[in-house]
Design a protein around this motif. Structure first.
Motif, short mmCIF file in Angstrom:
data_model
loop_
_atom_site.label_atom_id
_atom_site.label_comp_id
_atom_site.label_asym_id
_atom_site.label_seq_id
_atom_site.Cartn_x
_atom_site.Cartn_y
_atom_site.Cartn_z
N VAL A 154 -7.77 1.75 -6.68
CA VAL A 154 -6.48 2.02 -6.06
C VAL A 154 -6.02 0.78 -5.30
N GLU A 155 -4.86 0.25 -5.72
CA GLU A 155 -4.31 -0.94 -5.07
C GLU A 155 -3.38 -0.55 -3.93
N SER A 156 -3.25 -1.46 -2.99
CA SER A 156 -2.29 -1.30 -1.91
C SER A 156 -1.89 -2.69 -1.41
N GLY A 157 -0.81 -2.73 -0.63
CA GLY A 157 -0.40 -3.98 -0.01
C GLY A 157 0.78 -4.68 -0.64
N GLY A 158 1.29 -4.15 -1.74
CA GLY A 158 2.44 -4.77 -2.36
C GLY A 158 3.69 -4.58 -1.52
N GLY A 159 4.75 -5.27 -1.91
CA GLY A 159 6.01 -5.13 -1.18
C GLY A 159 6.98 -6.23 -1.52
N LEU A 160 8.00 -6.34 -0.68
CA LEU A 160 9.05 -7.34 -0.84
C LEU A 160 8.84 -8.44 0.19
N VAL A 161 8.88 -9.69 -0.26
CA VAL A 161 8.69 -10.81 0.64
C VAL A 161 9.58 -11.96 0.20
#
Length: 123
Positions: A5-12
């Motif tokens: 399970v991945e986490s931590g992505g987003g817009l930067v």
């Protein structure tokens, strides 16, 4: 069966940083190598980084060398991808993967996959 399970992505914004994490559960083994792949719209999935089962050897795609860093915590069954100096061309869905061979190589043989996390870098 292994679940990732991945986490931590987003817009930067371009030049910024993100840290992705991948939590492994199920029939996980600390002897597995862990890796990250990415897939941009209209493109094939590509290798990004890998780390061997000990956490002592890493491998990176040329496009991310010097900007991305992979690390592994066997006690917590997690792997991280620190991404610095991000560029718009890094925009993609990032996938965590496991290779039971335990070695870090660009010819990483992903046998288990996570569901992916979106990373978007704006210019």
């Amino acid at each position: 069966q292994v679940q990732l399970v991945e986490s931590g992505g987003g817009l930067v914004q371009a030049g910024g940083s993100l840290r992705l994490s991948c939590a492994a559960s199920g029939r996980t083994r600390s002897t597995y190598a862990m890796g990250w792949f990415r897939q941009a719209p209209g493109k094939e999935r590509e290798f990004v980084a890998a780390i061997n089962w000990r956490g002592s050897t890493t491998a990176y795609a040329d496009s991310v060398k010097g900007r991305f860093s992979i690390s592994k915590d066997n006690a917590k069954n997690t792997v991280h991808l620190q991404m610095n100096s991000l560029k718009p061309e890094d925009t993609a869905i990032y996938y965590c993967a496991a290779d039971t061979r335990g070695i870090a190589t660009p010819r990483f043989r992903a046998e288990y996959w996570g569901q992916g996390t979106q990373v978007t870098v704006s210019s």
